[in-house]
Enzyme design. Structure first.
Site, mmCIF file in Angstrom:
data_model
loop_
_atom_site.group_PDB
_atom_site.id
_atom_site.type_symbol
_atom_site.label_atom_id
_atom_site.label_comp_id
_atom_site.label_asym_id
_atom_site.label_seq_id
_atom_site.Cartn_x
_atom_site.Cartn_y
_atom_site.Cartn_z
ATOM 1 N N LYS A 114 0.836 -1.201 0.000
ATOM 2 C CA LYS A 114 0.000 0.000 0.000
ATOM 3 C C LYS A 114 0.874 1.256 0.000
ATOM 4 C CE LYS A 114 -3.441 -2.592 -0.185
ATOM 5 N NZ LYS A 114 -4.260 -3.295 0.772
HETATM 6 C C1 LIG Z 1 -5.271 -4.387 1.096
HETATM 7 C C2 LIG Z 1 -6.740 -4.266 1.050
HETATM 8 C C3 LIG Z 1 -7.555 -4.707 2.090
HETATM 9 C C4 LIG Z 1 -7.040 -5.517 3.258
HETATM 10 O O1 LIG Z 1 -6.033 -4.923 3.964
HETATM 11 P P1 LIG Z 1 -4.969 -5.848 4.753
HETATM 12 O O2 LIG Z 1 -4.177 -4.832 5.503
HETATM 13 O O3 LIG Z 1 -4.163 -6.570 3.722
HETATM 14 O O4 LIG Z 1 -5.731 -6.753 5.639
HETATM 15 C C5 LIG Z 1 -8.916 -4.479 2.011
HETATM 16 N N1 LIG Z 1 -9.453 -3.876 0.949
HETATM 17 C C6 LIG Z 1 -8.717 -3.446 -0.083
HETATM 18 C C7 LIG Z 1 -9.372 -2.762 -1.226
HETATM 19 C C8 LIG Z 1 -7.341 -3.648 -0.081
HETATM 20 O O5 LIG Z 1 -6.608 -3.241 -1.115
#
Ligand SMILES: *Cc1c(COP(=O)(O)O)cnc(C)c1O
Length: 393
Positions: A191
């Site tokens: 992210k």
């Molecule tokens: C990454 C992501 C999640 C989940 O986040 P994690 O930190 O990996 O549990 C949920 N929704 C979207 C759209 C994502 O890209």
């Protein structure tokens, strides 16, 4: 100490992070303090994040999935309740609804060029069992939160924003995540703000955020830090909670990543513009959000390969050139569990179906060079030409 790396060696990787000596020093300081569970760093990260969003408070958690789970839990979603989610999203939001016994109901996206949840389709799916709508800000570009918030208000249902791609992005006059009832963020390694694993929750109603904060840590009436520092000897338990606490190590990284976000974003904007200019010359290729010029995290560089072109061939050819790609996302209603349990086939998702087979995410991260963009687009165009030739009988 020998330098070790387990990261695969791509010539151009899909994602990368901006971790450097600043985070290393912050982590070292936390380790030297020997206080590793939530304490001053976590509180400061929550304060900094809330301030960046212009809201009074935020709750740091251990992942974006934890954030979504706490949102669903705090809103009291359970058996018999329906939650409208975009099928074109990461599986987590539908999964957390299902985990609580609720029913995810899959909505279509708006168009090829705006693959966010379609408010008109959401309206068609609302029943008297609907409890919430999930908006996901695809690639850091805002879903139509104004329309969705109005719809949610009209029917008295909650709006959850999955802002995993969109920390500190302003749209419709407010920060994404703060327009709905609950906003969920992820700080997973790929992210644009990362703590390795982590997440954050914000909520419009302070009482709802209190429920989320309590459920993050077993609904205990005081934390270990509180007990150590206030002398409180005991705690009570007011409900069923979880352990979704972040570490101080993650929170210390998060504070620095948050400071770096503006710089990261400027670089992503330059790279995205360079991509768009070059991609416009590729016949048949569609670049979602090509004409969007508002605020965005520019988290993904998603494209739709031309119709009739085999996406997997393109992906293999790019892989051979050392270019990493991905697909955001395979629609959730195509996955075995969701197809068998939650897809009656009564509500087709024509735009999602049309887009899903063509979606391809190209590398995008702040450490990329202009030459990397050229390399990727050249590889992409050449592989598209070859794939089209192959498909001609
Ligand atoms: C990454 C992501 C999640 C989940 O986040 P994690 O930190 O990996 O549990 C949920 N929704 C979207 C759209 C994502 O890209």
């Amino acid at each position: 100490m020998p330098q070790t790396t387990t990261a695969p060696q791509w010539r151009v990787s899909l994602a990368d992070n901006t971790i450097d000596d600043e985070e290393i020093q912050a982590v070292t300081a936390v380790l030297r303090s020997r206080w590793l569970s939530p304490g001053p760093q976590t509180r400061a990260f929550e304060r900094d994040f809330a301030e960046a969003l212009g809201c009074p408070a935020a709750v740091a958690v251990s992942s974006g999935t934890a954030a979504l789970h706490l949102a669903v839990l705090a809103l009291g979603i359970g058996p018999g309740d329906e939650v409208i989610v975009p099928s074109l999203s990461f599986v987590a939001s539908a999964a957390m609804v299902a985990l609580q016994g609720g029913t995810p109901v899959f909505a279509d996206i708006r168009s090829e060029t705006d693959p966010t949840i379609d408010p008109a389709d959401v309206r068609r799916l609302i029943t008297d069992r609907t409890k919430a709508i999930v908006a996901m800000h695809y690639g850091g570009y805002p879903a139509d939160v104004a329309a969705l918030a109005e719809l949610a208000g009209e029917y008295g249902v909650a709006l959850i924003e999955d802002a995993a791609h969109a920390p500190v992005v302003k749209a419709a006059g407010a920060m994404l995540g703060t327009l709905g009832d609950v906003g969920c963020f992820s700080f997973f390694a790929t992210k644009n703000l990362t703590t390795g694993e982590g997440g954050m929750v914000v909520a419009r109603d302070p009482a709802l955020l209190d429920v989320i904060r309590a459920a993050r840590s077993h609904c205990l009436s005081s934390s270990t830090w509180d007990r150590l520092h206030s002398g409180a000897a005991d705690y009570d338990v007011a409900g069923i909670g979880l352990n979704y606490r972040p570490t101080e190590i993650a929170s210390a990284i998060g504070r620095i990543q948050l400071e770096k976000l503006a710089h990261d974003r400027r670089r992503r904007a330059v790279l995205t513009a360079a991509y768009r200019e070059r991609l416009a010359a590729v016949p048949g290729l569609v670049a979602p959000f090509a004409h969007y010029d508002g605020d965005s995290a520019r988290h993904l560089m998603a494209v739709l390969v031309p119709e009739g072109v085999a996406r997997n061939d393109v992906r293999s050819e790019l892989r051979e050139r050392g270019i990493q790609t991905s697909v955001h996302y395979r629609p959730t209603h195509h996955f075995t569990f969701y197809r068998e349990r939650f897809d009656s086939g009564e509500h087709p998702l024509p735009v999602t179906e049309a887009v899903a087979a063509r979606l391809l995410s190209l590398p995008l991260h702040a450490l990329m060079s202009d030459d990397d963009v050229a390399l990727v687009v050249d590889g992409l165009s050449e592989s598209i030409v070859r794939s089209s030739e192959r498909s001609i009988p």
